[in-house]
Design a protein around this motif. Structure first.
Motif, PDB file in Angstrom:
ATOM      1  N   PRO A   1       0.797  -1.051   0.010  1.00 39.73           N
ATOM      2  CA  PRO A   1      -0.102  -0.098  -0.086  1.00 39.73           C
ATOM      3  C   PRO A   1       0.719   1.157   0.211  1.00 39.73           C
ATOM      4  O   PRO A   1       1.950   1.554   0.575  1.00 39.73           O
ATOM      5  CB  PRO A   1      -0.777  -0.225   1.297  1.00 39.73           C
ATOM      6  N   ALA A   2       0.367   2.297  -0.438  1.00 44.97           N
ATOM      7  CA  ALA A   2       1.079   3.451  -0.695  1.00 44.97           C
ATOM      8  C   ALA A   2       0.442   4.750  -0.794  1.00 44.97           C
ATOM      9  O   ALA A   2      -1.025   4.620  -0.980  1.00 44.97           O
ATOM     10  CB  ALA A   2       1.658   3.489  -2.208  1.00 44.97           C
ATOM     11  N   THR A   3       0.833   5.772   0.049  1.00 52.51           N
ATOM     12  CA  THR A   3       0.198   6.996   0.202  1.00 52.51           C
ATOM     13  C   THR A   3       0.913   8.475  -0.014  1.00 52.51           C
ATOM     14  O   THR A   3       2.121   8.209  -0.107  1.00 52.51           O
ATOM     15  CB  THR A   3      -0.133   6.858   1.908  1.00 52.51           C
ATOM     16  N   LEU A   4       0.002   9.438  -0.273  1.00 56.22           N
ATOM     17  CA  LEU A   4       0.560  10.710  -0.633  1.00 56.22           C
ATOM     18  C   LEU A   4      -0.021  11.546   0.900  1.00 56.22           C
ATOM     19  O   LEU A   4      -1.222  11.363   1.327  1.00 56.22           O
ATOM     20  CB  LEU A   4       0.026  11.338  -1.618  1.00 56.22           C
ATOM     21  N   ARG A   5       1.036  12.180   1.450  1.00 54.00           N
ATOM     22  CA  ARG A   5       0.624  13.203   2.593  1.00 54.00           C
ATOM     23  C   ARG A   5      -0.173  12.384   3.458  1.00 54.00           C
ATOM     24  O   ARG A   5      -1.075  13.130   4.187  1.00 54.00           O
ATOM     25  CB  ARG A   5      -0.164  14.200   1.923  1.00 54.00           C
ATOM     26  N   GLY A   6       0.001  11.181   3.770  1.00 58.28           N
ATOM     27  CA  GLY A   6      -0.548  10.563   5.089  1.00 58.28           C
ATOM     28  C   GLY A   6      -1.775  10.278   4.909  1.00 58.28           C
ATOM     29  O   GLY A   6      -2.471   9.523   5.711  1.00 58.28           O
ATOM     30  N   LEU A   7      -2.393  10.172   3.572  1.00 58.25           N
ATOM     31  CA  LEU A   7      -3.847   9.915   3.503  1.00 58.25           C
ATOM     32  C   LEU A   7      -3.900   8.485   2.900  1.00 58.25           C
ATOM     33  O   LEU A   7      -3.020   7.885   2.944  1.00 58.25           O
ATOM     34  CB  LEU A   7      -4.484  11.019   2.541  1.00 58.25           C
ATOM     35  N   GLY A   8      -5.173   8.083   2.875  1.00 62.51           N
ATOM     36  CA  GLY A   8      -5.317   6.702   2.464  1.00 62.51           C
ATOM     37  C   GLY A   8      -4.803   6.314   0.936  1.00 62.51           C
ATOM     38  O   GLY A   8      -4.858   7.284   0.010  1.00 62.51           O
TER      39      GLY A   8
END
Length: 861
Positions: free
Chosen positions: A166-173
């Motif tokens: 799993p990967a996220t941007l800016r700590g979102l889902g």
């Protein structure tokens, strides 16, 4: 395997042909004669490339005197110039306003560098250059250590998440970031994450299906873009631009292993492009990557009688086959057909929690010493995009259809179904799930030079998307209870009948009752207007209307602007609304599965959101997540070779979808009768339970200098600071007093830990002649996770140091050796029996494998 790698490398050394290099010096300016810094200058079809300095100057080592040099700069039309024996070039780039449509921008080769001329922050990641100096081979891990706002950690003991990161941007889902390839929407994975320290309850896009060798660059839009691109773009957009080079074969041979002698990586890839007609091409990439296991589990013998949950704790074994193509064929002087697509097949093998010899779930006659179930994956991913684009009465028209499918099939090996006793097989087909998506779009753009002093760009279009999600059952023995039992003494002096655990241990299969086959449609219409009031001031306005057949209508907008005070300083900002429709997996996923707490397995039912159980419990159907995004930043070039961008952001999300905790008759007695009537013992479900607020700051400083004697030095400091807060938990009326189960403090800690509070990257790159070296420091801030005893496990800040040294053996062969995590940094040790993953290290921050040594040969013919 290591011997094979060495033999291949020696063969390349013996067989390659050398040729002389040709040094080219020059300058790039605009049509007024002003120098243009930050222009990407590279030899077509190769990995050789540089960036113009603050004065627009460059120095490039080309393969020969007939090489073709490509010049790309944001806001300017790309140019290709044939050397024809010249060693000095003066190039004038012409303005191209249409280059500023969303994230489909031409980029820079600066590491982690934001594009300074756009009204929103965009990172350009030159994959070919980066992969030649770092040890990471798959796309998720490569970006984890390059882009501070991007976070991805390999999971362990997390079922499907062991096989798809799993990967996220800016700590979102993971599902709040939209992924595009060549500007077209990429389909998501069929996996919904249930365990692990990242992405619980979320779906996402599997970036590792895309071979890095096929990518020219990656553009990361760090800003909400749902009004421009639709659902999934709350956190931002990742646009992957494929290679288009021709008449050249490039390839890499990679190898490495950890300092403990495990986790060996072996990879081979090749890329070749050939011309088709006048101006057409097809570029093809093949890639193979083998990743061996790592094991960082505690030795059960050393911890006494208290056995640890897992004898094997580490990265899963993975074998990944990928192919990608990118093609364009002109059909008239003003029109062309284009197509791209890919094939990926992945085989994974991950250890589940240990079942020791005396465990009730073991049959000693089959496994006298206990067993460690292995969850095996067979993941297939296919995609194809075909379109036609050209000029029609002054308008750029693009008609496209993009299809993608992802299928995840589980098998469980070295396991058993205890309820079958000695007759149990040791391998089961456990079933799986599948997602396919088809998007058809029609897009129009046109630049009007005479509207406003510097022109107006108008874009509009429509997209129609269909999605289908399936769950298919496993074989009967993988899930069925066959009734075997034993008698066990109780506290009253009698005996109890204890039934043997059902299903395949490690991962029980999907039952026929779990099977689903559900679809939905979406129609989106958008417009995007860019007003250039002067060469210093522009405003962008976008709006998008969407209609889901299962969620109704939504309308979202975005306003962005950029104002340049001087060539050395500009301000930019944006405000937008957004949405994300729940994925089909979040709506329909359901299973009976094993949850391991303190080393003990408990059978649970995860029911679909629209089931009879959730209706009886008063749980509302899932609805859209809604967001408000704002950003404000500055870009500056205060001195020659120095670039600075600072962008603050605010993201508020309402009705965020989460996966609840386990409800049963003991912890929620008010629903005990309901559960009994429904013949359910433990239940959990997806629901819109949370509002979140994220505040953050991205800062990037780049300084480059060319010294006398051909010494080139570049320093990049990139940082992300991120703070996420959660609001009150919203429950159903029947469970109003059970907020601690609906979304517990423990789950809250995992959500907040989706990104460290800060992540700072300092990269130093030095080149002279045939030598180059890259030194990188990445600091991950402290993370806290709540363990099963309700105590915070603290993972202190860590700095990971990577070092590589490269040498151009000849014009068509280069060699890089290096080490990642040079000083062997690990997360803080914890009690393995209380962690979510069952290991002494959680998969947080930089991972838990320690030092890794690597070597890479790059070649071209």
């Amino acid at each position: 395997m290591t011997r094979i790698f060495i033999a291949v490398c020696l063969l390349l050394l013996v067989c390659h042909a050398t040729y002389a290099q040709h040094v080219v010096n020059g300058q790039v300016t605009d049509n007024t004669g002003a120098p243009i810094p930050g222009v990407s200058v590279f030899e077509k079809g190769s990995t050789r490339g540089v960036t113009t300095d603050g004065g627009g100057a460059f120095r490039l080592e080309a393969a020969n005197t007939n090489a073709i040099i490509v010049f790309r700069g944001l806001g300017y039309a790309t140019q290709e110039v044939a050397l024809n024996g010249r060693s000095t070039l003066t190039v004038i780039l012409l303005s191209e306003a249409t280059a500023m449509q969303g994230v489909e921008v031409v980029g820079s080769r600066n590491l982690n560098r934001s594009v300074t001329q756009t009204p929103v922050p965009i990172d350009i990641i030159p994959i070919a250059r980066i992969t030649n100096s770092v040890g990471q081979l798959d796309l998720n891990q490569l970006m984890q250590f390059v882009a501070p706002s991007f976070n991805s950690n390999r999971q362990t003991g997390s079922d499907g998440a062991d096989h798809i990161d799993p990967a996220t941007l800016r700590g979102l889902g993971p599902d709040q970031t939209l992924v595009l390839i060549n500007g077209k929407r990429r389909h998501q994975s069929s996996l919904v994450n249930l365990y692990g320290t990242r992405g619980r309850g979320n779906t996402g896009t599997d970036l590792n299906t895309i071979p890095a060798a096929a990518i020219e660059r990656i553009e990361i839009l760090r800003d909400g873009a749902a009004a421009q691109y639709g659902s999934d773009a709350i956190a931002g957009v990742i646009n992957i631009v494929l290679k288009s080079s021709t008449d050249e074969f490039t390839g890499n041979v990679n190898g490495g292993l950890t300092s403990k002698g495990d986790g060996e990586n072996v990879g081979f890839n090749g890329n070749y492009g050939f011309k088709i007609g006048e101006g057409g091409f097809m570029n093809v990439t093949g890639d193979y990557l083998y990743r061996g296991r790592t094991n960082r589990a505690e030795d059960p013998v050393k911890v006494g009688e208290d056995k640890v949950p897992r004898r094997f704790y580490g990265d899963a074994l993975m074998e990944n086959f990928s192919a990608m193509f990118n093609a364009r064929i002109p059909i008239t002087e003003k029109a062309e057909i284009y197509s791209f697509g890919g094939y990926n097949q992945r085989y994974g093998n991950a250890y589940a929690f240990t079942r020791y010899a005396g465990d009730d779930r073991n049959i000693p006659s089959i496994y006298p010493n206990g067993f460690d179930p292995q969850i095996v994956s067979n993941i297939g991913d296919r995609s194809l995009s075909v379109g036609v684009r050209g000029m029609l009465k002054g308008w750029n028209v693009d008609f496209n259809n993009t299809y993608g499918i992802n299928r995840f099939h589980y098998y469980v090996e070295k396991t058993l179904n205890a309820s079958l006793l000695e007759q149990s097989p040791t391998r089961f087909d456990a079933g799986g799930f599948q997602l396919n998506q088809n998007t058809t779009g029609l897009h129009f753009t046109r630049f009007f030079e005479n509207v406003l002093p510097k022109g107006t760009n108008i874009a509009f279009g429509a997209e129609f998307r269909t999605e289908n999600y399936k769950i298919f059952a496993g074989e009967e023995g993988s899930w069925k209870a066959y009734g075997a039992y034993y008698l066990a003494p109780n506290d009253q002096g009698g005996v109890d009948t204890v039934y043997r655990a059902a299903g395949s241990q490690g991962f029980p299969g999907f039952q026929p009752a779990n099977a689903v086959d559900e679809s939905r449609t979406n129609l989106g219409v958008y417009t995007d207007l860019e007003f250039n009031f002067s060469s210093h001031f522009m405003i962008d306005v976008a709006g998008r209307f969407e209609r889901y057949n299962d969620f109704g209508n939504t309308l979202n907008g975005k306003l962005a602007m950029r104002y340049e005070i001087s060539p050395a300083l500009a301000f930019r900002g944006s405000v937008s609304t957004g949405f994300r429709a729940p994925s089909l997996a979040q709506i329909y996923f359901n299973t009976t599965y094993t949850n391991v707490i303190r080393g003990e397995a408990i059978e649970n039912l995860l029911t679909r959101n629209q089931s009879n159980i959730t209706r009886v419990l008063g749980v509302d159907p899932l609805k859209q997540e809604k967001s408000v995004n704002g950003s404000l930043g500055i870009t500056s070039r205060p001195a020659k070779g120095l670039s600075i961008t600072v962008d603050g952001y605010y993201i508020k999300i309402k009705d965020r979808i989460v996966l609840t905790g386990d409800f049963d008759a003991d912890n929620a007695p008010e629903i005990a009768t309901d559960l009994q009537n429904l013949n359910v013992s433990v239940v959990k479900f997806f629901t819109n339970a949370l509002d979140t607020r994220t505040l953050g700051l991205d800062a990037i400083v780049t300084w480059s200098k060319r010294f006398t004697g051909g010494h080139d030095f570049t320093a990049t400091l990139a940082a992300n600071f991120n703070d996420l807060e959660t609001g009150d938990v919203k429950t159903s009326a029947k469970l109003a007093n059970r907020k601690d189960i609906y979304f517990s403090e423990r789950e809250r800690s995992f959500l907040i830990a989706s990104a460290p509070p800060s992540k700072i990257n300092l990269t130093l790159d030095y080149r002279i002649g045939k030598f180059n070296t890259n030194l990188r420091f990445v600091r991950f801030d402290r993370i806290k996770l709540l363990d099963y005893d309700g105590v915070y496990d603290v993972f202190d800040p860590r700095i990971v140091t990577d070092l590589s040294v490269g040498y151009k053996i000849t014009g068509n062969l280069s060699w890089v050796i290096g080490v990642t995590n040079l000083f062997n940094a690990y997360p803080n040790k914890q009690d393995a029996g209380l962690t979510d993953s069952g290991g002494i290290y959680e998969p947080v921050q930089m991972g838990f494998n320690g030092t890794y040594f690597f070597s890479r040969f790059s070649f071209r013919f």
